[in-house]
Design a protein around this motif. Structure first.
Motif, PDB file in Angstrom:
ATOM      1  N   SER A 232       0.930  -1.284   0.025  1.00 25.04           N
ATOM      2  CA  SER A 232      -0.033  -0.188  -0.129  1.00 25.04           C
ATOM      3  C   SER A 232       0.733   1.337   0.009  1.00 25.04           C
ATOM      4  CB  SER A 232      -1.060  -0.021   1.083  1.00 25.04           C
ATOM      5  OG  SER A 232      -0.287  -0.261   2.537  1.00 25.04           O
ATOM      6  N   HIS A 233       2.188   1.016   0.180  1.00 23.97           N
ATOM      7  CA  HIS A 233       3.052   2.402   0.347  1.00 23.97           C
ATOM      8  C   HIS A 233       3.631   2.469  -1.191  1.00 23.97           C
ATOM      9  CE1 HIS A 233       6.404   4.745   1.144  1.00 23.97           C
ATOM     10  NE2 HIS A 233       5.837   5.194   2.243  1.00 23.97           N
ATOM     11  N   ILE A 234       4.017   3.599  -1.529  1.00 24.70           N
ATOM     12  CA  ILE A 234       4.043   4.017  -2.902  1.00 24.70           C
ATOM     13  C   ILE A 234       5.585   3.432  -3.153  1.00 24.70           C
ATOM     14  CG2 ILE A 234       5.108   6.205  -2.415  1.00 24.70           C
ATOM     15  CD1 ILE A 234       3.567   5.026  -5.752  1.00 24.70           C
ATOM     16  N   PHE A 235       6.444   3.195  -1.989  1.00 29.96           N
ATOM     17  CA  PHE A 235       7.959   2.736  -2.241  1.00 29.96           C
ATOM     18  C   PHE A 235       7.748   1.443  -2.799  1.00 29.96           C
ATOM     19  CE2 PHE A 235      12.136   2.014  -0.012  1.00 29.96           C
ATOM     20  CZ  PHE A 235      12.628   2.090  -1.028  1.00 29.96           C
ATOM     21  N   GLU A 236       7.116   0.690  -1.772  1.00 33.22           N
ATOM     22  CA  GLU A 236       7.059  -1.203  -2.156  1.00 33.22           C
ATOM     23  C   GLU A 236       6.341  -1.189  -3.650  1.00 33.22           C
ATOM     24  OE1 GLU A 236       8.400  -4.262  -2.525  1.00 33.22           O
ATOM     25  OE2 GLU A 236       8.643  -3.731  -0.419  1.00 33.22           O
ATOM     26  N   LYS A 237       5.131  -0.223  -3.674  1.00 30.08           N
ATOM     27  CA  LYS A 237       4.280  -0.573  -4.753  1.00 30.08           C
ATOM     28  C   LYS A 237       4.829  -0.417  -6.086  1.00 30.08           C
ATOM     29  CE  LYS A 237       0.074   1.019  -4.710  1.00 30.08           C
ATOM     30  NZ  LYS A 237      -0.841  -0.457  -5.020  1.00 30.08           N
ATOM     31  N   GLY A 238       5.606   0.727  -5.928  1.00 31.45           N
ATOM     32  CA  GLY A 238       6.692   1.184  -7.464  1.00 31.45           C
ATOM     33  C   GLY A 238       7.359   0.265  -7.531  1.00 31.45           C
ATOM     34  N   TRP A 239       8.238  -0.149  -6.441  1.00 33.66           N
ATOM     35  CA  TRP A 239       9.373  -1.014  -6.761  1.00 33.66           C
ATOM     36  C   TRP A 239       8.640  -2.464  -7.213  1.00 33.66           C
ATOM     37  CZ3 TRP A 239      14.148  -1.443  -7.518  1.00 33.66           C
ATOM     38  CH2 TRP A 239      15.137  -2.717  -7.638  1.00 33.66           C
ATOM     39  N   THR A 240       7.716  -2.930  -6.798  1.00 31.29           N
ATOM     40  CA  THR A 240       7.168  -4.295  -7.338  1.00 31.29           C
ATOM     41  C   THR A 240       6.580  -4.023  -8.693  1.00 31.29           C
ATOM     42  OG1 THR A 240       6.619  -4.725  -5.060  1.00 31.29           O
ATOM     43  CG2 THR A 240       5.298  -6.019  -6.887  1.00 31.29           C
ATOM     44  N   TYR A 241       5.979  -2.979  -8.974  1.00 31.27           N
ATOM     45  CA  TYR A 241       5.512  -2.873 -10.653  1.00 31.27           C
ATOM     46  C   TYR A 241       6.944  -2.863 -11.240  1.00 31.27           C
ATOM     47  CZ  TYR A 241       0.946  -1.036  -9.146  1.00 31.27           C
ATOM     48  OH  TYR A 241      -0.366  -1.224  -8.431  1.00 31.27           O
ATOM     49  N   PHE A 242       7.883  -2.305 -10.834  1.00 26.68           N
ATOM     50  CA  PHE A 242       9.393  -2.235 -11.678  1.00 26.68           C
ATOM     51  C   PHE A 242       9.883  -3.645 -11.941  1.00 26.68           C
ATOM     52  CE2 PHE A 242      13.890  -1.895 -11.328  1.00 26.68           C
ATOM     53  CZ  PHE A 242      14.235  -1.675 -12.685  1.00 26.68           C
ATOM     54  N   CYS A 243       9.741  -4.420 -10.765  1.00 30.15           N
ATOM     55  CA  CYS A 243      10.162  -5.740 -10.771  1.00 30.15           C
ATOM     56  C   CYS A 243       9.505  -6.562 -11.818  1.00 30.15           C
ATOM     57  CB  CYS A 243       9.966  -6.542  -9.633  1.00 30.15           C
ATOM     58  SG  CYS A 243      11.284  -5.856  -8.041  1.00 30.15           S
ATOM     59  N   LEU A 244       8.038  -6.633 -11.932  1.00 29.44           N
ATOM     60  CA  LEU A 244       7.224  -7.238 -12.757  1.00 29.44           C
ATOM     61  C   LEU A 244       7.632  -6.938 -14.081  1.00 29.44           C
ATOM     62  CD1 LEU A 244       3.902  -7.169 -10.749  1.00 29.44           C
ATOM     63  CD2 LEU A 244       5.224  -9.191 -10.981  1.00 29.44           C
ATOM     64  N   VAL A 245       7.741  -5.387 -14.316  1.00 28.14           N
ATOM     65  CA  VAL A 245       8.079  -5.168 -15.444  1.00 28.14           C
ATOM     66  C   VAL A 245       9.411  -5.886 -16.315  1.00 28.14           C
ATOM     67  CG1 VAL A 245       9.077  -2.908 -17.115  1.00 28.14           C
ATOM     68  CG2 VAL A 245       7.171  -2.808 -15.684  1.00 28.14           C
TER      69      VAL A 245
END
Length: 602
Positions: A232-245
């Motif tokens: 729910s935090h933008i740090f983990e959310k953004g990083w996880t999206y980047f990992c999936l990319v």
């Protein structure tokens, strides 16, 4: 038509990677299992159809109130397929916080993780006219009088049984998605005032993904990332999206309290963390070193000197180390540093992004000397996470790195850090006045952080502007800097620096209770309660001596003159901490007004 990176991402990666693991997660017995790209894609398609069956429309705001689970990722990408908006709510949120966000965003559908969140959500439903349906991810027994909730399995069955017309509707929505669509509402944690929903569009995430692909070029689809911080935090959310990319496998850690055991099981090569994680690791390592034999302590000391010279003086600035230094470093890396990394659980560590609060230069230098690549960064919900981070070479200790691609940073009035970037939010949801305040007349986003840029282009933060205070003697104090300095001590777990319009600086200190109990046992101090222990004169003298030693480099007016040791920690439940574990200063000042006044009365 321009394609959003996140819309349809899972299906594209499934076509590329097939049965390769996209995620891993623990089952109810704690055993970790992989989820393939193929299965993740099938689940996203099924959930997308189920949302459409439940009447979700384009631009609807869909909320998730849960600890980290693979299903959270599934619902996010199902939202994107439907051109709906994902709204993540911290798993620890109170009824009031949950109801506020659900009402502010007019959410018709809410996903919850477990029994506790289910019961809070049911109470919230009575306060939230827009909320029509609750879906519970964990298989639990629903209340007998509940005719508006369903279990995740039933929700997914709706998707599997969806008509061809429903599936065609979802496919049409996915194909018509645009960069201007809102992707997520990320609510700020609210250190002051009520939470605000940062409107992040797909174009914000498109730019963020491309910027990170350029800056974070040392990762590959062979890496494994641990999702430790809340999704729910933008740090983990953004990083996880980047990992999936990037095709990086993401291990979804459900309970932050379990991180010490899960990191040993998963052994990630990447993991986002807040500085407190590394402070605790640092303290544990220092205690281990102190317990070694004199010969071993000497060996470790030599290793750290060599590691510092090789990694800080040479590798950091892109210089090749002399052969004799490289040879010594390889020896110590195999005999000392590799054992340390193994003990932590990061034998094959690659990159460890760290942000969310100031990081002590001492800790950064220590871990880099040990060959652990902590990449300090800085960002906000409003900037789709990263504004700046350490580059591969040329980073400055004490800084938060240099601006990443597509980001401009300048220093404004009162030394405020201003940002202009395609990653900056559209505005705050339903809050035009707050949005207007967040930008300068010429369009720069006001971060609320004070800082400066050095001659190398590195950004240094000094404090939050709202946290800065002035003593009654007219001296400005930056409390975060003092708290970061003292927070690295093994006996201090939490600290709130006080002094606004007061004669001198004081502090409320939450000790590390485990370390304090060990000290009491060693000193044969008897006590019947934690309250009694923290009032013991020898405990107070211990902290007095340690604080005085740590503060030697501070100006006289910055030094803590008096402090109160608290018998219980600051908590989110009591309103003293935000969901990202930042101290709510106004709340702490109110709750501990008696203790604070006592420090100035004597």
């Amino acid at each position: 038509m321009e394609t959003n990176i996140l819309t349809g991402l899972i299906a594209r990666q499934s076509a590329r990677y097939g049965e390769r693991a996209a995620l891993s997660a623990p089952d109810n017995n704690g055993k970790w299992h992989d989820i393939s790209w193929h299965n993740l894609s099938a689940d996203v398609d099924t959930a997308s159809a189920a949302m459409a069956v439940l009447g979700i429309r384009e631009a609807d705001n869909i909320a998730t109130f849960s600890a980290n689970r693979p299903e959270n990722i599934v619902t996010d990408y199902a939202c994107f397929n439907n051109r709906a908006v994902s709204v993540s709510i911290y798993a620890t949120s109170s009824l009031e916080q949950l109801a506020y966000i659900l009402n502010d965003a007019s959410c018709p559908l809410l996903f919850v993780g477990n029994t506790t969140q289910y019961h809070i959500a049911r109470r919230a439903m009575a306060l939230c006219p827009s909320l029509k349906r609750i879906v519970v991810i964990k298989p639990i027994k629903l209340d007998e009088d509940d005719d508006t909730s369903m279990l995740w399995t039933d929700f997914m069955n709706l998707g599997r049984q969806a008509s061809d017309e429903i599936k065609a509707t979802v496919k049409s929505r996915t194909a018509s998605a645009t960069p201007d669509d809102i992707a997520t509402l990320v609510y700020t944690s609210g250190t002051t005032g009520e939470p605000k929903g940062a409107v992040l569009t797909h174009s914000n995430y498109d730019a963020a993904m491309e910027a990170h692909l350029q800056r974070i070029d040392m990762v590959s689809d062979k890496d494994v990332s641990m999702a430790f911080l809340p999704l729910s935090h933008i740090f983990e959310k953004g990083w996880t999206y980047f990992c999936l990319v990037k095709g990086i496998k993401v291990a979804v850690n459900r309970d932050p309290q379990d991180i010490q055991s899960t990191i040993q099981q998963v052994r990630p090569t990447c993991m986002c963390a807040v500085p407190r994680f590394w402070e605790k690791v640092y303290t544990a390592v220092q205690e281990k070193i102190a317990s070694m034999s004199p010969v071993m302590r000497m060996l470790v000391g030599m290793a750290l000197k060599v590691g510092r010279r090789r990694n800080i003086e040479y590798a950091r600035v892109g210089r090749k180390a002399p052969w004799w230094l490289e040879t010594r470093y390889k020896f110590f890396d195999s005999k000392v540093f590799s054992l340390l990394r193994h003990a932590i659980g990061i034998d094959h560590g690659n990159i460890f992004p760290t942000a969310g609060a100031p990081v002590s230069p001492k800790i950064v230098e220590f871990f880099h000397s040990c060959g652990i690549n902590i990449v300090v960064g800085y960002g906000l919900s409003e900037t789709t996470a990263t504004v700046a981070c350490f580059p591969r070479v040329g980073w400055e200790i004490g800084s938060v790195g240099t601006p990443i691609p597509f980001v401009e940073v300048k220093i404004g009035e009162e030394n405020e850090v201003l940002v202009k970037s395609p990653m900056v939010m559209r505005g705050y949801y339903n809050k035009p006045e707050e949005t207007a305040k967040a930008f300068t007349p010429d369009g720069w986003f006001r971060t609320g952080d004070a800082g400066y840029i050095d001659d190398h282009g590195a950004l240094f933060l000094t404090d939050r502007l709202k946290d800065l205070f002035k003593t009654s003697n007219g001296k400005y104090i930056a409390p975060q800097a003092i708290e970061t300095l003292l927070g690295s001590d093994k006996y201090i777990d939490q600290i709130a620096v006080i002094g606004d319009r007061r004669k001198f600086v004081s502090a409320l200190i939450v000790p590390d209770y485990t370390a304090l109990k060990d000290f009491a046992a060693k000193e044969r101090i008897s006590y019947h309660s934690m309250d009694e222990l923290v009032r013991n004169p020898r405990v107070r003298q211990l902290l007095t001596d340690r604080i005085e030693e740590i503060q030697k480099g501070l100006a006289s007016y910055e030094k803590i003159k008096r402090f109160t040791i608290l018998p219980k920690p600051f908590s989110m439940e009591n309103g003293e901490l935000t969901n990202t574990l930042k101290v709510k200063r106004h709340a702490v000042n109110r709750i501990y007004a008696k203790e604070i006044d006592a420090m100035y009365d004597c």
